[in-house]
Scaffold this motif. Structure first.
Motif, PDB file in Angstrom:
ATOM      1  N   VAL A  96       3.959   1.693  -1.076  1.00 45.23           N
ATOM      2  CA  VAL A  96       4.684   1.969  -2.309  1.00 45.23           C
ATOM      3  C   VAL A  96       3.710   2.449  -3.397  1.00 45.23           C
ATOM      4  N   ALA A  97       2.464   1.932  -3.388  1.00 42.28           N
ATOM      5  CA  ALA A  97       1.498   2.370  -4.397  1.00 42.28           C
ATOM      6  C   ALA A  97       1.167   3.843  -4.202  1.00 42.28           C
ATOM      7  N   VAL A  98       0.836   4.235  -2.967  1.00 45.21           N
ATOM      8  CA  VAL A  98       0.480   5.635  -2.713  1.00 45.21           C
ATOM      9  C   VAL A  98       1.697   6.537  -2.883  1.00 45.21           C
ATOM     10  N   ALA A 146       0.833  -1.202   0.000  1.00 41.82           N
ATOM     11  CA  ALA A 146       0.000   0.000   0.000  1.00 41.82           C
ATOM     12  C   ALA A 146       0.867   1.251   0.000  1.00 41.82           C
TER      13      ALA A 146
END
Lengths: 177, 102
Positions: free
Chosen positions: B75-77, B73
């Motif tokens: 790294v995605a944001v 989560a």
């Protein structure tokens, strides 16, 4: 496997983990850094196999290499122009960072030595029977069911947040007109 | 049989390498890369302690699974923010992104 050979393989693997991690944080080219990171993550998966928990080795490869490393590679390629002008510049404040890292490492090792089971060993036999127990513990409301639900809400929020942040509003409006 | 101490020392060294990366990198993506190493070192520690115990309590493994989810989560944001900043500022160098400070 004889014990000496096992130790040799383990130490070689440890050198690969730490060496590729050092190459990754000091590489000038960010793409090279990401590829070194993939090697390091793969060796960490081998470390999990040494612990006897092959299930976590598979998770490590699918999530860290399959998802996170690929996502980072994408981001590096999308923002490449900005970094190419910066490439000749060295890392900033290396000596301060080395001092801070040395301090943290000393404190960590001194703390770890106090642990009562520090001198014991871990068997390398595979313990696959723990996977069903892990699944049960994650979904049982009396155990970690709430944590599991929280993690799924977090992933949903991250998904929506990432789409919202990366969405180009001006461009989308321009296309509508 | 592998000495328990070796796992802990590898994890400690990996954490420090990640910290070095976070402190010295100029680009935001490089900092995120160092953060991944730190998260992974914590994961090794959780699993080593869990494996060294009786393995009756599942807390070590459960926390490690949660760390995997949180890392994904994060790294995605994080990368979405970096790409969004890159679009408006044309840079990913953290020293040049200081609008909130001024």
């Amino acid at each position: 496997m004889p014990l000496n050979l096992l130790y040799a393989v383990f130490i070689f693997n440890a050198i690969v983990i730490l060496g590729s991690a050092i190459c990754s944080v000091t590489a000038r080219n960010l793409i090279h850094a990401a590829l070194w990171m993939v090697l390091s993550f793969f060796s960490i998966a081998i470390l999990f196999v040494f612990m006897g928990i092959g299930f976590f080795a598979v998770i490590q490869i699918t999530i860290y290499i399959g998802a996170i490393a690929v996502l980072i590679l994408f981001a590096i390629m999308l923002t490449r122009r900005s970094m190419q002008e910066q490439e000749d510049k060295r890392l900033k404040n290396v000596w301060v960072a080395l001092l801070a890292v040395g301090g943290v490492l000393t404190v960590l090792v001194m703390t770890l030595r106090q642990i009562p089971i520090f001198g014991e060993s871990i068997s390398t036999t595979q313990v696959d029977e723990m996977v069903p127990a892990l699944g049960k513990a994650l979904t049982e409301p009396a155990q970690y069911g709430l944590l599991f639900e929280l993690a799924s809400v977090l992933l949903l929020a991250a998904l929506i947040g990432a789409i919202y942040l990366a969405f180009d509003r001006k461009k989308a409006e321009g296309e509508e007109k | 049989m592998i000495p328990f101490a070796w796992y802990l020392l590898i994890a400690a060294a990996l954490f420090c390498i990640g910290l070095f990366g976070v402190l010295t990198r100029r680009s935001a993506i490089g900092i995120l890369l160092g953060l991944e190493f730190m998260l992974n070192a914590v994961n090794i520690n959780f699993l080593a302690f869990w494996r060294a115990g009786t393995m009756q309590a599942m807390s070590g493994a459960v926390f490690s699974v949660i760390i995997f989810a949180v890392a994904a989560a994060e790294v995605a944001v994080g990368l979405a923010i970096i790409i969004s900043v890159y679009r408006s500022r044309r840079t990913v160098v953290v020293a040049e992104i200081s609008d909130l400070k001024e």
